[in-house]
Design a protein around this motif. Sequence first.
Motif, PDB file in Angstrom:
ATOM      1  N   PRO A 105      42.287  31.829  40.994  1.00 45.29           N
ATOM      2  CA  PRO A 105      43.005  31.502  42.239  1.00 45.29           C
ATOM      3  C   PRO A 105      42.519  32.353  43.419  1.00 45.29           C
ATOM      4  CG  PRO A 105      44.557  31.889  40.430  1.00 45.29           C
ATOM      5  CD  PRO A 105      43.201  32.287  39.940  1.00 45.29           C
ATOM      6  N   ALA A 106      42.721  31.814  44.615  1.00 46.62           N
ATOM      7  CA  ALA A 106      42.412  32.574  45.834  1.00 46.62           C
ATOM      8  C   ALA A 106      43.178  33.893  45.791  1.00 46.62           C
ATOM      9  CB  ALA A 106      42.803  31.766  47.050  1.00 46.62           C
ATOM     10  N   GLY A 107      42.566  34.938  46.318  1.00 47.91           N
ATOM     11  CA  GLY A 107      43.218  36.240  46.340  1.00 47.91           C
ATOM     12  C   GLY A 107      43.027  37.034  45.070  1.00 47.91           C
ATOM     13  N   THR A 108      42.080  36.612  44.231  1.00 50.64           N
ATOM     14  CA  THR A 108      41.804  37.320  42.974  1.00 50.64           C
ATOM     15  C   THR A 108      40.494  38.078  43.085  1.00 50.64           C
ATOM     16  OG1 THR A 108      42.927  35.613  41.667  1.00 50.64           O
ATOM     17  CG2 THR A 108      41.373  37.010  40.493  1.00 50.64           C
ATOM     18  N   ALA A 109      40.479  39.302  42.587  1.00 51.40           N
ATOM     19  CA  ALA A 109      39.241  40.074  42.447  1.00 51.40           C
ATOM     20  C   ALA A 109      38.859  40.013  40.971  1.00 51.40           C
ATOM     21  CB  ALA A 109      39.439  41.515  42.875  1.00 51.40           C
ATOM     22  N   ALA A 110      37.560  39.866  40.686  1.00 51.30           N
ATOM     23  CA  ALA A 110      37.082  39.789  39.300  1.00 51.30           C
ATOM     24  C   ALA A 110      35.984  40.819  39.076  1.00 51.30           C
ATOM     25  CB  ALA A 110      36.572  38.386  39.002  1.00 51.30           C
ATOM     26  N   TYR A 111      35.993  41.394  37.891  1.00 51.56           N
ATOM     27  CA  TYR A 111      35.003  42.403  37.486  1.00 51.56           C
ATOM     28  C   TYR A 111      34.450  42.028  36.129  1.00 51.56           C
ATOM     29  CZ  TYR A 111      37.063  45.128  41.215  1.00 51.56           C
ATOM     30  OH  TYR A 111      37.514  45.544  42.446  1.00 51.56           O
ATOM     31  N   GLU A 112      33.169  42.293  35.909  1.00 52.00           N
ATOM     32  CA  GLU A 112      32.559  41.953  34.628  1.00 52.00           C
ATOM     33  C   GLU A 112      31.884  43.167  34.006  1.00 52.00           C
ATOM     34  OE1 GLU A 112      29.896  38.483  32.567  1.00 52.00           O
ATOM     35  OE2 GLU A 112      29.470  38.955  34.651  1.00 52.00           O
ATOM     36  N   ALA A 113      32.029  43.270  32.694  1.00 52.58           N
ATOM     37  CA  ALA A 113      31.279  44.233  31.873  1.00 52.58           C
ATOM     38  C   ALA A 113      30.458  43.402  30.899  1.00 52.58           C
ATOM     39  CB  ALA A 113      32.230  45.159  31.113  1.00 52.58           C
ATOM     40  N   ALA A 114      29.158  43.644  30.832  1.00 50.44           N
ATOM     41  CA  ALA A 114      28.268  42.887  29.960  1.00 50.44           C
ATOM     42  C   ALA A 114      27.737  43.785  28.850  1.00 50.44           C
ATOM     43  CB  ALA A 114      27.104  42.317  30.767  1.00 50.44           C
ATOM     44  N   PHE A 115      27.676  43.225  27.657  1.00 52.12           N
ATOM     45  CA  PHE A 115      27.215  43.957  26.476  1.00 52.12           C
ATOM     46  C   PHE A 115      26.133  43.128  25.801  1.00 52.12           C
ATOM     47  CE2 PHE A 115      31.568  45.047  27.328  1.00 52.12           C
ATOM     48  CZ  PHE A 115      31.607  46.417  27.177  1.00 52.12           C
ATOM     49  N   SER A 116      24.916  43.689  25.697  1.00 52.96           N
ATOM     50  CA  SER A 116      23.825  42.950  25.065  1.00 52.96           C
ATOM     51  C   SER A 116      23.511  43.511  23.694  1.00 52.96           C
ATOM     52  CB  SER A 116      22.579  42.990  25.936  1.00 52.96           C
ATOM     53  OG  SER A 116      22.182  44.313  26.173  1.00 52.96           O
TER      54      SER A 116
END
Length: 108
Positions: A97-108
């Motif tokens: 939704p609008a107004g959301t901040a998203a963060y990602e952690a990637a694991f290879s």
Amino acid sequence: MAASLSALSAGLFTPVLGEAFAFRDVDGHMLAVTLARCDEHPRATMPGSPRTAFGLVFTCPADVAGAYRGGHGVLSHPALGGIGPLYVERILPLGFPAGTAAYEAAFS
């Protein structure tokens, strides 16, 4: 708490989808986030790797995140304990939704 980052897998995080986590960066900044997605990426997995590559996406209200873009820190959860140090990066909040901040952690 996992013994090392190399021991982590998507299977560890799938049962806690939708639950609250905290991310504390190296400067002591704390951000309360929710685990929104846990996606495995078999095609990104290196041959011979002991685990399938995966990514975790965390969300929080954009006004709470402010200008925080991510960085190195420790992720914590009541049942999983502290995980890290690891790196999270702010990403486009596509599908949220609008107004959301998203963060990602990637694991290879």
